[in-house]
Design an enzyme around this catalytic site. Structure first.
Site, PDB file in Angstrom:
ATOM      1  N   LYS A  87       1.035  -1.114   0.052  1.00 55.77           N
ATOM      2  CA  LYS A  87       0.061   0.137   0.103  1.00 55.77           C
ATOM      3  C   LYS A  87       0.964   1.161   0.145  1.00 55.77           C
ATOM      4  O   LYS A  87       1.793   1.374   1.042  1.00 55.77           O
ATOM      5  CB  LYS A  87      -0.816  -0.059   1.300  1.00 55.77           C
ATOM      6  CG  LYS A  87      -2.059   0.909   1.174  1.00 55.77           C
ATOM      7  CD  LYS A  87      -2.834   0.684   2.545  1.00 55.77           C
ATOM      8  CE  LYS A  87      -3.972   1.525   2.478  1.00 55.77           C
ATOM      9  NZ  LYS A  87      -4.761   1.333   3.940  1.00 55.77           N
TER      10      LYS A  87
HETATM   11  C1  E4P Z   1      -7.751   2.821   4.251  1.00 57.32           C
HETATM   12  O1  E4P Z   1      -7.261   1.756   3.777  1.00 57.32           O
HETATM   13  C2  E4P Z   1      -7.841   3.524   5.283  1.00 57.32           C
HETATM   14  O2  E4P Z   1      -7.195   2.609   6.255  1.00 57.32           O
HETATM   15  C3  E4P Z   1      -8.847   3.923   6.151  1.00 57.32           C
HETATM   16  O3  E4P Z   1     -10.131   3.411   5.602  1.00 57.32           O
HETATM   17  C4  E4P Z   1      -9.260   5.143   6.580  1.00 57.32           C
HETATM   18  O4  E4P Z   1     -10.319   5.376   7.244  1.00 57.32           O
HETATM   19  P1  E4P Z   1     -10.611   6.370   8.435  1.00 57.32           P
HETATM   20  O5  E4P Z   1     -11.010   7.728   7.531  1.00 57.32           O
HETATM   21  O6  E4P Z   1     -11.943   6.307   9.143  1.00 57.32           O
HETATM   22  O7  E4P Z   1      -9.347   6.687   9.309  1.00 57.32           O
END
Ligand code: E4P
Length: 221
Positions: A87
């Site tokens: 990622k």
């Molecule tokens: C995506 O991969 C992120 O880990 C995540 O969905 C972020 O979510 P949040 O905005 O609730 O922190």
């Protein structure tokens, strides 16, 4: 639509896996920190443990920001398990890194996507997934779901194989809207997945079924 769980909490991952509806896991440095996982060795061990639980896609995020460092870190992460997806946060260096990884057969998830242009660049570079953040756009009074729709349309128009992974999903309606629009995947915490189970008419209906059964089966006096 595939369901990924957005957490680094092993108990939550196990519970979602046991429900039989889990298709993968996404993590990020904040979620790892929340579980108290610090230091490279512990982080690598934690990803290995997640991979042992799910045997499906596990997004492991790099903390490097330059191209060379991202390549080194991404290759180390990819070596942990065949299900690791590297990622990378959206940036110019990341786009170059995605291209490199895709040519090497290493799958990638381009994260922190907040515009259709960013998603298009990531798809052109060969990203396996793009992660547009619905909730964080909603947080700043912008329509997060409209971005999912825009990206789905663009990828469909040109037949990109990059999958739309709706992230920052905060409540059940986000999940339903993602499914209506045709997002390939949504990632959410276990609490959001469990909210999908609930309906007051299910609860009252079940209570009545059980009460009627109880009445009908009382011993005859
Ligand atoms: C995506 O991969 C992120 O880990 C995540 O969905 C972020 O979510 P949040 O905005 O609730 O922190």
């Amino acid at each position: 639509m595939k369901f990924f769980i957005d957490t680094a909490n092993l108990a939550d991952i196990r519970e979602a896996q046991d429900m039989g509806i889990l298709d993968g896991v996404t993590t990020n440095p904040s979620l790892m920190a929340k579980e108290g996982i610090t230091g490279k060795d512990n982080v690598m061990r934690h990803y290995k443990q997640i991979c042992e639980i799910v045997q499906s896609d596990v997004s492991a995020e790099v903390i490097s920001v330059t191209y060379d460092e991202m390549i080194k870190e991404g290759e180390e992460l990819a070596d942990i398990d065949e299900n690791i997806v590297v990622k990378v946060p959206m940036s110019g260096d990341s786009i170059k890194a995605i291209k490199y990884f895709s040519e090497k057969g290493i799958r990638t998830n381009c994260t922190l996507i907040f515009s259709a242009g960013q998603a298009l660049l990531a798809a052109k570079a060969g990203a396996t997934y793009v992660s547009p953040f619905v909730g964080r756009l909603d947080d700043i009074s912008t329509d997060g779901m409209a971005l999912i729709e825009q990206i789905v349309t663009i990828f469909t128009n040109y037949g990109y194989t990059t999958e739309v992974l709706a992230a920052s999903v905060r409540h059940p309606m986000h999940v339903i809207q993602c499914a209506e629009i045709g997002a390939d995947i949504m990632t959410a915490p276990l609490s959001v997945m469990k909210m999908l189970l609930n309906h007051p008419l299910t609860d009252s209906g079940l209570a009545k079924f059980l009460a009627d059964h109880e009445k009908a089966n009382l011993p005859v006096k």
